[in-house]
Design a protein around this motif. Structure first.
Motif, mmCIF file in Angstrom:
data_model
loop_
_atom_site.group_PDB
_atom_site.id
_atom_site.type_symbol
_atom_site.label_atom_id
_atom_site.label_comp_id
_atom_site.label_asym_id
_atom_site.label_seq_id
_atom_site.Cartn_x
_atom_site.Cartn_y
_atom_site.Cartn_z
ATOM 1 N N PRO A 152 -4.036 -7.984 3.584
ATOM 2 C CA PRO A 152 -3.338 -9.275 3.513
ATOM 3 C C PRO A 152 -4.037 -10.299 2.597
ATOM 4 C CG PRO A 152 -3.345 -8.470 5.759
ATOM 5 C CD PRO A 152 -4.226 -7.538 4.978
ATOM 6 N N VAL A 211 -13.801 -6.403 2.724
ATOM 7 C CA VAL A 211 -13.553 -5.000 2.335
ATOM 8 C C VAL A 211 -14.436 -4.647 1.134
ATOM 9 C CG1 VAL A 211 -11.838 -3.427 1.321
ATOM 10 C CG2 VAL A 211 -11.201 -4.867 3.254
ATOM 11 N N ASP A 266 -6.106 2.579 6.479
ATOM 12 C CA ASP A 266 -5.763 1.295 7.110
ATOM 13 C C ASP A 266 -6.682 1.100 8.302
ATOM 14 O OD1 ASP A 266 -2.926 -0.560 6.899
ATOM 15 O OD2 ASP A 266 -4.190 -0.829 8.675
ATOM 16 N N GLY A 315 0.828 -1.215 0.000
ATOM 17 C CA GLY A 315 0.000 0.000 0.000
ATOM 18 C C GLY A 315 0.859 1.261 0.000
ATOM 19 N N HIS A 344 -1.339 -6.965 -9.990
ATOM 20 C CA HIS A 344 -0.355 -7.599 -9.103
ATOM 21 C C HIS A 344 1.035 -6.980 -9.305
ATOM 22 C CE1 HIS A 344 2.471 -11.169 -8.327
ATOM 23 N NE2 HIS A 344 2.179 -10.626 -7.177
ATOM 24 N N ASP A 397 -5.709 -0.179 10.951
ATOM 25 C CA ASP A 397 -4.873 -0.012 12.129
ATOM 26 C C ASP A 397 -4.189 1.368 12.068
ATOM 27 O OD1 ASP A 397 -2.760 -0.039 13.897
ATOM 28 O OD2 ASP A 397 -2.088 -2.067 13.411
HETATM 29 P P1 NAI Z 1 1.216 -6.123 4.813
HETATM 30 O O1 NAI Z 1 0.929 -7.145 5.858
HETATM 31 O O2 NAI Z 1 2.543 -5.446 4.795
HETATM 32 O O3 NAI Z 1 0.088 -4.979 4.867
HETATM 33 C C1 NAI Z 1 -1.269 -5.240 4.956
HETATM 34 C C2 NAI Z 1 -1.936 -4.016 5.571
HETATM 35 O O4 NAI Z 1 -3.354 -4.190 5.506
HETATM 36 C C3 NAI Z 1 -1.582 -3.786 7.035
HETATM 37 O O5 NAI Z 1 -1.177 -2.437 7.201
HETATM 38 C C4 NAI Z 1 -2.879 -4.071 7.785
HETATM 39 O O6 NAI Z 1 -3.046 -3.276 8.954
HETATM 40 C C5 NAI Z 1 -3.904 -3.708 6.731
HETATM 41 N N1 NAI Z 1 -5.235 -4.304 6.906
HETATM 42 C C6 NAI Z 1 -5.565 -5.517 7.387
HETATM 43 N N2 NAI Z 1 -6.904 -5.671 7.332
HETATM 44 C C7 NAI Z 1 -7.417 -4.544 6.791
HETATM 45 C C8 NAI Z 1 -8.727 -4.086 6.479
HETATM 46 N N3 NAI Z 1 -9.780 -4.856 6.715
HETATM 47 N N4 NAI Z 1 -8.877 -2.867 5.957
HETATM 48 C C9 NAI Z 1 -7.793 -2.071 5.731
HETATM 49 N N5 NAI Z 1 -6.535 -2.444 6.010
HETATM 50 C C10 NAI Z 1 -6.354 -3.665 6.524
HETATM 51 O O7 NAI Z 1 0.930 -6.856 3.415
HETATM 52 P P2 NAI Z 1 1.555 -6.496 1.979
HETATM 53 O O8 NAI Z 1 2.838 -7.219 1.821
HETATM 54 O O9 NAI Z 1 1.490 -5.036 1.779
HETATM 55 O O10 NAI Z 1 0.506 -7.251 1.017
HETATM 56 C C11 NAI Z 1 -0.731 -6.680 0.633
HETATM 57 C C12 NAI Z 1 -1.235 -7.416 -0.601
HETATM 58 O O11 NAI Z 1 -0.264 -7.263 -1.652
HETATM 59 C C13 NAI Z 1 -1.422 -8.911 -0.410
HETATM 60 O O12 NAI Z 1 -2.503 -9.362 -1.180
HETATM 61 C C14 NAI Z 1 -0.119 -9.485 -0.974
HETATM 62 O O13 NAI Z 1 -0.249 -10.828 -1.417
HETATM 63 C C15 NAI Z 1 0.097 -8.538 -2.143
HETATM 64 N N6 NAI Z 1 1.483 -8.487 -2.621
HETATM 65 C C16 NAI Z 1 2.525 -8.490 -1.738
HETATM 66 C C17 NAI Z 1 3.831 -8.486 -2.210
HETATM 67 C C18 NAI Z 1 4.987 -8.509 -1.259
HETATM 68 O O14 NAI Z 1 6.096 -8.829 -1.691
HETATM 69 N N7 NAI Z 1 4.796 -8.170 0.014
HETATM 70 C C19 NAI Z 1 4.133 -8.447 -3.653
HETATM 71 C C20 NAI Z 1 2.945 -8.364 -4.501
HETATM 72 C C21 NAI Z 1 1.675 -8.399 -3.981
#
Ligand code: NAI
Length: 316
Positions: A95, A104, A35, A17, A144, A37
């Motif tokens: 997540p 959401v 977010d 994000g 993605h 949180d």
């Molecule tokens: P992250 O765990 O770093 O961040 C997720 C965020 O979503 C957290 O800040 C959390 O507080 C928030 N959150 C949780 N529930 C929520 C809700 N109901 N409403 C609003 N916010 C909420 O995860 P990350 O790595 O940013 O991944 C996010 C998405 O991106 C996932 O689908 C992941 O598979 C995808 N992705 C991740 C990559 C990576 O390398 N980390 C690469 C490409 C895609």
């Protein structure tokens, strides 16, 4: 009067994000980051400011705006409706759990504009599953990104099976505007394309280590000093095309050999057991567990240097 800037709502302020917020802000979108949180959200703001300063120092800021102007293009909210109301484009980054993402969507479905594009950053969840129960399934697409998005600009576009005809071309042009590199999947498939290829490499790497053909160190060098060098600017198809005189000539010269080797590939092995122990132990010799953070910084410095080189080459 100046034209109204397009609004982008970003849901989830974790690793991905934050990156999306910066990419859209650099192209002068009006970004609203939400977010669930609040601590995450304030951490995200501090981190974005730090990252923008670093990109500025490295000469890698995108677009024409200063780091400060880009930072000012990002607002935050702890109110989901405020994030998505009147948004032209929404990028969901919560997540990778289907129940979280669909919860959401059901909250924002009644609020979003009918013309809005609803994009998910999902790594592996299929658009036909994610969008099955939403009213705006015709506006849904998986976009993605590749991590880290600033240094690896590829984005895979996977539209929902119900997507309106404007969804793919509009999303593609938005991605080009923010200077990412979009590729379009003509249909959905588990793992999309990047991860399928990554896992095919991982499967064979695992097998070669397990069978005692090569060490972990040697295997990683095959990629970093061999295949990876080429693939930094050219894919396997063009590599083959240039290695002979076009594809027919490549097939004539190498098809028999390639098919013979491919026939020796086996089913995936179990991801665990003694081979996992061996790989972990060999990696620990190379990169001790208490130096991971240092090594990540080393990696990021090299990624930044590569991005700088590529930017320079593209400008030539
Ligand atoms: P992250 O765990 O770093 O961040 C997720 C965020 O979503 C957290 O800040 C959390 O507080 C928030 N959150 C949780 N529930 C929520 C809700 N109901 N409403 C609003 N916010 C909420 O995860 P990350 O790595 O940013 O991944 C996010 C998405 O991106 C996932 O689908 C992941 O598979 C995808 N992705 C991740 C990559 C990576 O390398 N980390 C690469 C490409 C895609």
């Amino acid at each position: 009067m100046a034209a109204k800037r397009e609004k982008v709502g970003i849901i989830g302020s974790g690793l991905i994000g934050r990156s999306w917020s910066m990419l859209f802000a650099a192209a002068d979108y009006d970004v609203c980051l939400y977010d669930i949180d609040e601590k995450q959200l304030s951490g995200a703001v501090q981190d974005i400011q730090k990252q923008l300063a670093l990109l500025d120092k490295q000469g890698l800021l995108r677009g024409q705006l200063s780091a400060d102007q880009q930072f000012k293009n990002i607002s935050t909210t702890s109110d989901l409706s405020q994030c998505v109301e009147n948004a032209d484009y929404i990028q969901e980054c919560v997540p990778e759990r289907i129940e979280l993402k669909t919860a959401v969507y059901s909250r924002i479905d009644p609020i979003i504009k009918d013309t809005c594009i609803l994009a998910s950053s999902a790594s592996a969840l299929l658009p036909s599953k994610l969008a099955a129960n939403i009213q705006h399934k015709n506006r849904f697409i998986v976009v993605h990104p590749t991590n880290p998005p600033f240094y690896a600009p590829l984005v895979e576009l996977v539209p929902s099976p119900w997507a309106d005809s404007d969804i793919v071309p509009t999303t593609k042009s938005i991605m080009e505007k923010i200077r990412q590199v979009p590729v379009i999947l003509k249909k959905e498939i588990d793992g999309f394309v990047l991860n399928r290829i990554q896992y095919a490499i991982f499967k064979e790497s695992w097998r070669l280590i397990k069978d005692g053909v090569i060490s972990v160190e040697g295997l990683d060098k095959v990629m970093s000093a061999g295949l990876g060098r080429r693939y930094a600017f050219m894919g396997p198809i063009e590599t083959a095309y240039l290695n002979a005189d076009g594809m027919y000539s490549y097939a004539e010269r190498y098809a028999e050999m390639i098919q013979g080797i491919m026939a020796t590939f086996r089913e995936p092995d179990q991801f665990g057991g003694e081979t996992l122990d061996q790989i972990q132990a060999e990696m620990e010799q190379l990169v001790p567990m208490d130096t991971l953070q240092e090594r990540r910084k080393w990696r990021d410095r090299r990624l930044a240097a590569l991005a700088q080189l590529q930017k320079k080459l593209n400008e030539e």
